[in-house]
Design a protein around this motif. Structure first.
Motif, mmCIF file in Angstrom:
data_model
loop_
_atom_site.group_PDB
_atom_site.id
_atom_site.type_symbol
_atom_site.label_atom_id
_atom_site.label_comp_id
_atom_site.label_asym_id
_atom_site.label_seq_id
_atom_site.Cartn_x
_atom_site.Cartn_y
_atom_site.Cartn_z
ATOM 1 N N GLY A 154 79.319 26.883 15.235
ATOM 2 C CA GLY A 154 78.842 28.251 15.026
ATOM 3 C C GLY A 154 78.593 28.518 13.559
ATOM 4 N N ARG A 155 78.868 29.735 13.143
ATOM 5 C CA ARG A 155 78.594 30.110 11.751
ATOM 6 C C ARG A 155 79.516 29.370 10.798
ATOM 7 N N GLY A 156 78.966 28.996 9.661
ATOM 8 C CA GLY A 156 79.789 28.275 8.704
ATOM 9 C C GLY A 156 79.143 28.222 7.338
ATOM 10 N N PRO A 157 79.754 27.493 6.408
ATOM 11 C CA PRO A 157 79.260 27.427 5.041
ATOM 12 C C PRO A 157 77.970 26.623 4.945
ATOM 13 N N THR A 158 77.128 27.031 4.015
ATOM 14 C CA THR A 158 75.827 26.379 3.844
ATOM 15 C C THR A 158 75.617 26.023 2.386
ATOM 16 N N LEU A 159 75.148 24.788 2.158
ATOM 17 C CA LEU A 159 74.839 24.316 0.816
ATOM 18 C C LEU A 159 73.340 24.096 0.711
ATOM 19 N N VAL A 160 72.715 24.804 -0.219
ATOM 20 C CA VAL A 160 71.293 24.644 -0.510
ATOM 21 C C VAL A 160 71.189 23.760 -1.750
ATOM 22 N N VAL A 161 70.447 22.652 -1.649
ATOM 23 C CA VAL A 161 70.435 21.643 -2.706
ATOM 24 C C VAL A 161 69.012 21.329 -3.138
ATOM 25 N N THR A 162 68.820 21.197 -4.449
ATOM 26 C CA THR A 162 67.545 20.721 -4.968
ATOM 27 C C THR A 162 67.785 19.683 -6.038
ATOM 28 N N SER A 163 66.866 18.743 -6.135
ATOM 29 C CA SER A 163 66.945 17.727 -7.179
ATOM 30 C C SER A 163 66.133 18.202 -8.384
ATOM 31 N N GLY A 164 65.671 17.268 -9.215
ATOM 32 C CA GLY A 164 65.033 17.674 -10.459
ATOM 33 C C GLY A 164 63.679 17.050 -10.692
ATOM 34 N N PHE A 165 63.538 16.337 -11.797
ATOM 35 C CA PHE A 165 62.239 15.828 -12.238
ATOM 36 C C PHE A 165 61.753 14.675 -11.369
ATOM 37 N N ASP A 166 62.627 13.732 -11.057
ATOM 38 C CA ASP A 166 62.178 12.548 -10.329
ATOM 39 C C ASP A 166 63.001 12.230 -9.094
ATOM 40 N N TRP A 185 79.662 21.142 6.299
ATOM 41 C CA TRP A 185 78.683 22.054 5.691
ATOM 42 C C TRP A 185 77.325 21.901 6.349
ATOM 43 N N ARG A 186 76.650 23.021 6.559
ATOM 44 C CA ARG A 186 75.246 22.984 6.882
ATOM 45 C C ARG A 186 74.522 22.740 5.568
ATOM 46 N N VAL A 187 73.491 21.916 5.588
ATOM 47 C CA VAL A 187 72.833 21.510 4.340
ATOM 48 C C VAL A 187 71.337 21.766 4.444
ATOM 49 N N LEU A 188 70.822 22.535 3.498
ATOM 50 C CA LEU A 188 69.386 22.757 3.370
ATOM 51 C C LEU A 188 68.930 22.118 2.060
ATOM 52 N N GLN A 189 68.180 21.022 2.161
ATOM 53 C CA GLN A 189 67.649 20.343 0.976
ATOM 54 C C GLN A 189 66.226 20.843 0.747
ATOM 55 N N ILE A 190 65.972 21.303 -0.469
ATOM 56 C CA ILE A 190 64.716 22.001 -0.734
ATOM 57 C C ILE A 190 63.970 21.386 -1.913
ATOM 58 N N CYS A 191 62.680 21.666 -1.960
ATOM 59 C CA CYS A 191 61.828 21.265 -3.082
ATOM 60 C C CYS A 191 61.050 22.471 -3.582
ATOM 61 N N GLY A 192 60.632 22.373 -4.827
ATOM 62 C CA GLY A 192 59.785 23.383 -5.421
ATOM 63 C C GLY A 192 58.503 22.763 -5.941
ATOM 64 N N PRO A 193 57.646 23.554 -6.546
ATOM 65 C CA PRO A 193 56.405 23.022 -7.113
ATOM 66 C C PRO A 193 56.707 22.036 -8.235
#
Length: 410
Positions: A154-166, A185-193
């Motif tokens: 059910g509901r629980g802690p979430t970690l949103v993660v992003t890396s860097g240059f390479d 942990w629920r894990v959301l791995q994200i990217c940006g422009p």
């Protein structure tokens, strides 16, 4: 010698070049979470030493092809876990090959997409709960992965993660994703422009200073999910991602805790520090007449600018969406964050071997932050003094995830 006995013909040896040695350590370190085979990495290093540094991409691409073929054979034979492991190795070997492939070329894109495909094949073999996301942002598609722990209740802690240059989404899974999932942990791995994953499908993408503009959009996605506890939402940034997440935390009140590995509050100063051996700040050592564009780089004699420096310069100009080298460093003046504007609890991580500028910014962030900061400097004796503790990910993850557990009162 036919009747002799030896332990092995493999030798634990790296490179004289510090960048090649770091990249080898980066690959070896991922073995702790299934990202590589130590023996294959050392065999690849031996081939590169023999053929020369220019062979790095070809050697690791060939290794990745072999690992992927092995995975396909295992899958066809019904050996799902063996197939998973070899697909994961292939995904990370393609990433290693991608690293030294010239940014934006067809080969660079091909290797990146091969890494992604091998990773998703591994997840299918493992039946891991994973969802692919494509976030629409300012006319671009930003990729991400959502992972659900097997013990999800059910509901629980979430970690949103992003890396860097390479770094890439796939590499981030080895660096923190596996360890976080193991702890529930629920894990959301994200990217940006501008990031590597985005560039695989968006050829004109480039970094922006206002990282809160895309991080907040990803947080919207996370908080729309019923299994996410909004009071236990943390944000973690790796390498340049330390800047991305601190800038976002300064503007985003929904972040309950932030981890910067390492804290970057002035991206321009951070990048200038890499150029110390080449005279220092480009805006101080280059005149406007000495400035150069992407079209000029290949016309500069190697004696004046070594090929490795040319590729670094080309990548910087393109990744920041500029036209010349000096324009890039002028634009970088916008990439900064005031530590006092960050009020949520923060964990600041740095390696003692990262150099003076990263440690200076680590200390500045800890001293000037508007919220409570826990500091952790990793040492050579711990085998973790490297950038992002790539030589001892298990220790780094223990520090990070224990802190998050304590701060968010699980």
């Amino acid at each position: 010698m036919a009747d002799s006995t030896v332990r092995s013909t493999t030798r634990v040896a790296g490179f004289e070049d510090p960048e090649l040695d770091f990249q080898l350590l980066r690959q070896l370190g991922s073995a702790a979470y299934g990202g590589a085979s130590v023996g294959e990495c050392l065999a690849a290093a031996a081939r590169i030493r023999e053929a020369g540094p220019h062979s790095w991409t070809d050697v690791f691409a060939e290794l990745a092809d072999q690992q992927r073929t092995n995975a396909q054979q295992l899958s066809a034979a019904g050996h799902r876990l063996g197939a998973r492991d070899r697909y994961l190795h292939a995904a990370n070997s393609y990433r290693a090959a991608e690293y030294f492939s010239p940014f934006g070329t067809d080969r660079h894109v091909e290797l990146g997409l091969a890494s992604r495909a091998a990773f998703l094949a591994a997840m299918a073999e493992n039946r891991t709960e994973i969802e692919e996301f494509w976030l629409s942002w300012r006319g671009q598609r930003l990729p991400g992965y959502w992972f659900t722990p097997q013990s999800d209740g059910g509901r629980g802690p979430t970690l949103v993660v992003t890396s860097g240059f390479d770094g890439t989404l796939e590499e981030t899974y080895f660096q923190i994703g596996v360890a976080a999932l193991e702890r529930g942990w629920r894990v959301l791995q994200i990217c940006g422009p501008g990031q590597m994953d985005t560039a695989r499908t968006e050829s004109t993408t480039s970094f922006v200073p206002d990282t809160e503009s895309w991080v907040s959009a990803w947080i919207d996605i996370a908080l729309d999910r019923p299994e996410v506890d909004p009071d236990r939402l943390a944000l973690l940034g790796i390498s340049f991602g330390g800047y991305f997440v601190l800038r976002a935390a300064a503007h985003e009140p929904r972040i309950r805790a932030v981890v910067a590995n390492s804290p970057v509050v002035d991206l321009r100063a951070y990048l200038v520090s890499f150029l110390a051996g080449m005279g220092g700040d480009p805006e101080q050592v280059l005149t406007p007449e000495e400035d150069f564009s992407l079209d000029d780089i290949d016309q500069i004699p190697d004696a004046e600018m070594p090929p490795t420096v040319k590729e670094m310069s080309r990548s910087l100009i393109r990744r920041f969406g500029q036209t010349t080298f000096l324009n890039t460093f002028h634009y970088l003046r916008e990439f900064n964050v005031d530590p006092a504007s960050i009020t949520c609890p923060a964990l600041a991580l740095v390696g003692s071997g990262e150099g003076g500028e990263p440690i200076r910014q680590y200390e500045e962030f800890a001293e000037r932050s508007g919220g409570p900061v826990t500091r952790r400097m990793f040492t050579t004796a711990e085998g973790a003094d490297t950038h992002c503790q790539l030589g001892n990910l298990t220790l780094s993850n223990a520090v990070t995830l224990d802190w998050l557990d304590d701060v968010l009162n699980r």
